[in-house]
Design a protein around this motif. Sequence first.
Motif, PDB file in Angstrom:
ATOM      1  N   LEU A 140      93.082 -25.803  11.596  1.00  0.00           N
ATOM      2  CA  LEU A 140      94.015 -25.681  12.706  1.00  0.00           C
ATOM      3  C   LEU A 140      93.224 -25.628  14.003  1.00  0.00           C
ATOM      4  N   HIS A 141      93.542 -26.519  14.913  1.00  0.00           N
ATOM      5  CA  HIS A 141      92.899 -26.541  16.225  1.00  0.00           C
ATOM      6  C   HIS A 141      93.890 -25.995  17.237  1.00  0.00           C
ATOM      7  N   VAL A 142      93.451 -25.023  18.040  1.00  0.00           N
ATOM      8  CA  VAL A 142      94.291 -24.420  19.075  1.00  0.00           C
ATOM      9  C   VAL A 142      93.588 -24.627  20.406  1.00  0.00           C
ATOM     10  N   PHE A 143      94.326 -25.177  21.376  1.00  0.00           N
ATOM     11  CA  PHE A 143      93.755 -25.464  22.684  1.00  0.00           C
ATOM     12  C   PHE A 143      94.577 -24.787  23.768  1.00  0.00           C
ATOM     13  N   SER A 144      93.923 -24.482  24.885  1.00  0.00           N
ATOM     14  CA  SER A 144      94.637 -23.927  26.027  1.00  0.00           C
ATOM     15  C   SER A 144      95.520 -25.011  26.638  1.00  0.00           C
ATOM     16  N   PRO A 145      96.540 -24.615  27.404  1.00  0.00           N
ATOM     17  CA  PRO A 145      97.469 -25.605  27.968  1.00  0.00           C
ATOM     18  C   PRO A 145      96.812 -26.666  28.848  1.00  0.00           C
ATOM     19  N   ASP A 146      95.685 -26.348  29.484  1.00  0.00           N
ATOM     20  CA  ASP A 146      95.047 -27.316  30.385  1.00  0.00           C
ATOM     21  C   ASP A 146      93.856 -28.029  29.741  1.00  0.00           C
ATOM     22  N   ALA A 147      93.685 -27.901  28.446  1.00  0.00           N
ATOM     23  CA  ALA A 147      92.552 -28.524  27.758  1.00  0.00           C
ATOM     24  C   ALA A 147      92.726 -30.044  27.667  1.00  0.00           C
ATOM     25  N   ALA A 148      91.610 -30.751  27.726  1.00  0.00           N
ATOM     26  CA  ALA A 148      91.629 -32.212  27.604  1.00  0.00           C
ATOM     27  C   ALA A 148      91.683 -32.659  26.145  1.00  0.00           C
ATOM     28  N   GLU A 149      91.356 -31.765  25.232  1.00  0.00           N
ATOM     29  CA  GLU A 149      91.270 -32.136  23.815  1.00  0.00           C
ATOM     30  C   GLU A 149      92.539 -32.760  23.243  1.00  0.00           C
ATOM     31  N   PRO A 150      93.730 -32.239  23.534  1.00  0.00           N
ATOM     32  CA  PRO A 150      94.927 -32.876  22.958  1.00  0.00           C
ATOM     33  C   PRO A 150      95.062 -34.348  23.347  1.00  0.00           C
ATOM     34  N   ALA A 151      94.739 -34.692  24.586  1.00  0.00           N
ATOM     35  CA  ALA A 151      94.821 -36.091  25.018  1.00  0.00           C
ATOM     36  C   ALA A 151      93.785 -36.931  24.272  1.00  0.00           C
ATOM     37  N   ARG A 152      92.596 -36.391  24.090  1.00  0.00           N
ATOM     38  CA  ARG A 152      91.540 -37.097  23.361  1.00  0.00           C
ATOM     39  C   ARG A 152      91.969 -37.342  21.919  1.00  0.00           C
ATOM     40  N   HIS A 153      92.567 -36.347  21.305  1.00  0.00           N
ATOM     41  CA  HIS A 153      93.025 -36.490  19.922  1.00  0.00           C
ATOM     42  C   HIS A 153      94.143 -37.533  19.806  1.00  0.00           C
ATOM     43  N   LEU A 154      95.010 -37.583  20.800  1.00  0.00           N
ATOM     44  CA  LEU A 154      96.086 -38.585  20.782  1.00  0.00           C
ATOM     45  C   LEU A 154      95.527 -39.996  20.929  1.00  0.00           C
ATOM     46  N   ILE A 155      94.532 -40.167  21.779  1.00  0.00           N
ATOM     47  CA  ILE A 155      93.894 -41.476  21.924  1.00  0.00           C
ATOM     48  C   ILE A 155      93.292 -41.902  20.586  1.00  0.00           C
ATOM     49  N   PHE A 156      92.619 -40.968  19.926  1.00  0.00           N
ATOM     50  CA  PHE A 156      92.000 -41.252  18.628  1.00  0.00           C
ATOM     51  C   PHE A 156      93.064 -41.599  17.593  1.00  0.00           C
ATOM     52  N   ARG A 157      94.114 -40.797  17.524  1.00  0.00           N
ATOM     53  CA  ARG A 157      95.199 -41.048  16.565  1.00  0.00           C
ATOM     54  C   ARG A 157      95.829 -42.410  16.787  1.00  0.00           C
ATOM     55  N   ASP A 158      96.154 -42.704  18.040  1.00  0.00           N
ATOM     56  CA  ASP A 158      96.808 -43.980  18.343  1.00  0.00           C
ATOM     57  C   ASP A 158      95.886 -45.157  18.026  1.00  0.00           C
ATOM     58  N   TRP A 159      94.586 -44.995  18.291  1.00  0.00           N
ATOM     59  CA  TRP A 159      93.629 -46.049  17.972  1.00  0.00           C
ATOM     60  C   TRP A 159      93.607 -46.303  16.462  1.00  0.00           C
ATOM     61  N   LEU A 160      93.547 -45.248  15.684  1.00  0.00           N
ATOM     62  CA  LEU A 160      93.508 -45.406  14.225  1.00  0.00           C
ATOM     63  C   LEU A 160      94.781 -46.055  13.700  1.00  0.00           C
ATOM     64  N   ARG A 161      95.908 -45.729  14.292  1.00  0.00           N
ATOM     65  CA  ARG A 161      97.169 -46.349  13.866  1.00  0.00           C
ATOM     66  C   ARG A 161      97.177 -47.850  14.136  1.00  0.00           C
TER      67      ARG A 161
END
Length: 85
Positions: free
Chosen positions: A9-30
Amino acid sequence: MAVDPRANLHVFSPDAAEPARHLIFRDWLRAHPDDRDRYRDAKLAAAAEANAAGEHVMEYNARKQAVIREIYGRAFVAAGLLPSG
């Protein structure tokens, strides 16, 4: 109750860049089955090797890091976040 966790489980603060990075990765893999398969293979191999060696999640992550960085590089260039070449 299971002793071993079945997920990380990954937990990030509301202003973290990580969620956007993970979405880019997910969308790329799809959108790129070859990279999706390469990532899958890297994860499976890293898990098997780390489990056989009795290692922890940090060693598992290190084993798959090179493949992840290569995929992020392609995804970030395609998204205009890194220069090509």
